[in-house]
Design an enzyme around this catalytic site. Structure first.
Site, PDB file in Angstrom:
ATOM      1  N   SER A  34     -42.817  11.059 -34.105  1.00  0.00           N
ATOM      2  CA  SER A  34     -43.299  11.558 -32.818  1.00  0.00           C
ATOM      3  C   SER A  34     -43.544  10.410 -31.849  1.00  0.00           C
ATOM      4  CB  SER A  34     -44.600  12.329 -33.058  1.00  0.00           C
ATOM      5  OG  SER A  34     -45.136  12.720 -31.818  1.00  0.00           O
TER       6      SER A  34
ATOM      7  N   GLY B 293     -31.508  34.014 -17.436  1.00  0.00           N
ATOM      8  CA  GLY B 293     -30.803  33.500 -16.268  1.00  0.00           C
ATOM      9  C   GLY B 293     -31.569  32.434 -15.498  1.00  0.00           C
TER      10      GLY B 293
ATOM     11  N   ASP C 199     -48.254  10.192 -21.702  1.00  0.00           N
ATOM     12  CA  ASP C 199     -47.891  10.467 -23.098  1.00  0.00           C
ATOM     13  C   ASP C 199     -47.852   9.122 -23.801  1.00  0.00           C
ATOM     14  OD1 ASP C 199     -47.494  12.931 -22.101  1.00  0.00           O
ATOM     15  OD2 ASP C 199     -45.440  13.185 -22.795  1.00  0.00           O
TER      16      ASP C 199
ATOM     17  N   ASP D 116     -53.756  12.240 -23.830  1.00  0.00           N
ATOM     18  CA  ASP D 116     -52.678  13.053 -24.414  1.00  0.00           C
ATOM     19  C   ASP D 116     -53.181  13.774 -25.674  1.00  0.00           C
ATOM     20  OD1 ASP D 116     -50.329  13.921 -25.654  1.00  0.00           O
ATOM     21  OD2 ASP D 116     -49.416  11.932 -25.814  1.00  0.00           O
TER      22      ASP D 116
ATOM     23  N   HIS E  90     -39.745  11.314 -18.753  1.00  0.00           N
ATOM     24  CA  HIS E  90     -39.342  12.552 -19.412  1.00  0.00           C
ATOM     25  C   HIS E  90     -39.341  13.720 -18.420  1.00  0.00           C
ATOM     26  CE1 HIS E  90     -40.233  11.150 -23.786  1.00  0.00           C
ATOM     27  NE2 HIS E  90     -38.981  10.993 -23.457  1.00  0.00           N
TER      28      HIS E  90
ATOM     29  N   HIS F 181     -46.096  10.757 -29.818  1.00  0.00           N
ATOM     30  CA  HIS F 181     -47.469  11.032 -29.384  1.00  0.00           C
ATOM     31  C   HIS F 181     -48.490  10.583 -30.423  1.00  0.00           C
ATOM     32  CE1 HIS F 181     -46.144  13.572 -25.990  1.00  0.00           C
ATOM     33  NE2 HIS F 181     -45.159  13.910 -26.796  1.00  0.00           N
TER      34      HIS F 181
END
Length: 452
Positions: A368, A52, A167, A199, A79, A370
């Site tokens: 990716s 919830g 990032d 990162d 993000h 990253h």
């Protein structure tokens, strides 16, 4: 008059309030004397056992207790795990926000939803520009990531320069805009950098992360191969470059594109208004217009690549979507990797789709955002920091980056693996973890914050 020698040299404090031990909820405070600058303000998604709960935001007690010092938020990119908590935190901490163009566009959408636009001071920053915030100066540096307009930050303080990569990946052929500004990293390295906060998401992966552009050729091949079916592509709403490439392939193969999922529609709208995405005339269609075109002329770009139960793809898979059902003549491409912790829900959606008879592709249609090991080494080699503070990742990712830093000759004593809440004090005369501040997770359920 003789100048008084100040023996009690002030030190820079780096205080991560979230984002370590996990991927998500990134927020870090930098404090020098009477000034605090906060980098990012993200949320994380609830764990399986938080029934919830909609989202989880960081505990900002420390910032509230020092509200007179807080000069503002510097945001690295748009993000959710870096901006998602802003609407909740700004109610208690009304300070200015500094961010690049698309990042600010996405933040503005959030503030509109929460009626905070009029009360929040915002400034759009260009790459190469610096913002003075109390005792700090913060410079925004161009990087590449899976969203346009991502920035690294050079944080100048009287104690020295800290570089926070945000990032990032090194992409020499990005889909939109320029490649990462490696030259600026090298110039900072020459000046002398006190600490690098880099990162760590892919620190365990050898090699380089492929360019985002490589996905474009994969989409072309997949569209060629599935000419006779309707194609669904599930990806992150905020991965604007990915959406651009899906649209490019669709246009090449004479398909119309329907975008479904509230967050996806809103981000593409924002990106389009800011010129971060170009969509050929008459390519986009509304959900209601899909019936006017044969299946093999349609592409549906949707949210839900992480198996979120309320996202569009999950609703299509379970037959709960009001307007779109997926069946035996459909191909579904997952253009993302499961975020650690989401594997179960993603597998559930994939099984559901396969049961419906759809052809599901979840290999190779993703790269990716990253940096892998070689790119992390490149950044260290350019910046040559005195101290290394790996960020953004679970402990195994942070440790993997610590190993990389050591392999490049950084003294083990100079590498700090922090936990959220640690206070790292940095100065010319050394560095040490000097204490802890309260941190934790605040649960958000619908409109209730922290009352669950």
């Amino acid at each position: 008059m003789k100048k008084k020698v100040n023996n009690s040299v002030s030190r820079l404090k780096v205080i991560p309030l979230g984002g370590l031990e996990q991927i998500g909820m990134n927020i870090t405070a930098f404090e020098y004397e009477d000034s605090i600058v906060v980098v990012d303000c993200g949320l994380s998604f609830p764990a399986d056992d938080m029934l919830g709960i909609d989202l989880v935001i960081p505990d900002i007690t420390y910032l509230k207790d020092n509200i007179d010092k807080v000069k503002g938020f510097a945001i690295t990119h748009g993000h959710e795990d870096h901006i998602g908590a802003l609407p909740y935190v700004l109610r208690e901490l009304n300070v200015p926000i500094y961010a690049t163009r698309l990042t600010m566009g996405i933040i503005d959408n959030k503030l509109k939803e929460h009626n905070l636009v009029k009360t929040t001071k915002r400034k759009v920053v260009k790459f190469g520009q610096s913002i003075n915030m109390g005792q700090f100066r913060v410079e925004f540096i161009k990087t590449n990531h899976s969203i346009v307009d991502a920035a690294a930050l050079a944080i100048y303080s009287p104690a020295g320069i800290v570089v926070h990569t945000g990032d990032f990946k090194v992409d020499y052929t990005p889909v939109f805009g320029d490649a990462i500004d490696l030259q600026r990293f090298a110039e900072l390295g020459k000046k002398g950098v006190l600490a690098l906060m880099c990162d760590s998401t892919n620190a365990e992966r050898p090699g380089f992360t492929p360019s985002e552009r490589t996905v474009g050729t994969i989409f072309d091949a997949l569209f060629e191969e599935h000419k006779n079916t309707r194609i669904f592509v599930a990806t992150f709403a905020s991965n604007v470059d990915r959406v651009q490439q899906i649209i490019n392939s669709a246009y090449k193969f004479g398909r119309k594109v329907c975008v479904d999922g509230r967050s996806m529609v809103s981000i593409i709208e924002t990106a389009r208004n800011l010129g971060c995405i170009s969509i050929p005339e008459n390519t986009l269609i509304e959900v209601d217009q899909m019936k006017d075109y044969p299946d093999e002329q349609q592409v549906v770009i949707t949210t839900g690549s992480q198996g979120e139960s309320m996202a569009a793809l999950s609703r299509m898979a379970s037959g709960m979507h009001r307007k779109i059902t997926i069946g035996a003549k459909d191909t579904v491409i997952f253009s993302s990797n499961p975020i650690p912790g989401n594997e179960k829900s993603v597998t559930k959606v994939i099984n559901e789709l396969i049961r419906k008879g759809a052809d599901v592709i979840f290999q190779d249609a993703h790269v990716s955002g990253h940096a892998c090991q070689e790119e992390i080494k490149l950044i260290y080699a350019l910046i040559r920091p005195k101290y290394a503070v790996p960020v953004h990742g679970e402990i195994k990712h942070l440790k993997a980056q610590a190993k990389i830093a050591q392999s490049l000759g950084i003294d083990k004593e100079h590498i700090f693996i922090l936990s959220s809440g640690d206070v790292l004090e940095l100065g010319e005369d050394g560095a040490k973890v000097s204490g802890r501040v309260p941190v934790g997770a605040i649960l958000v359920d619908g409109l209730g914050v922290g009352d669950v």
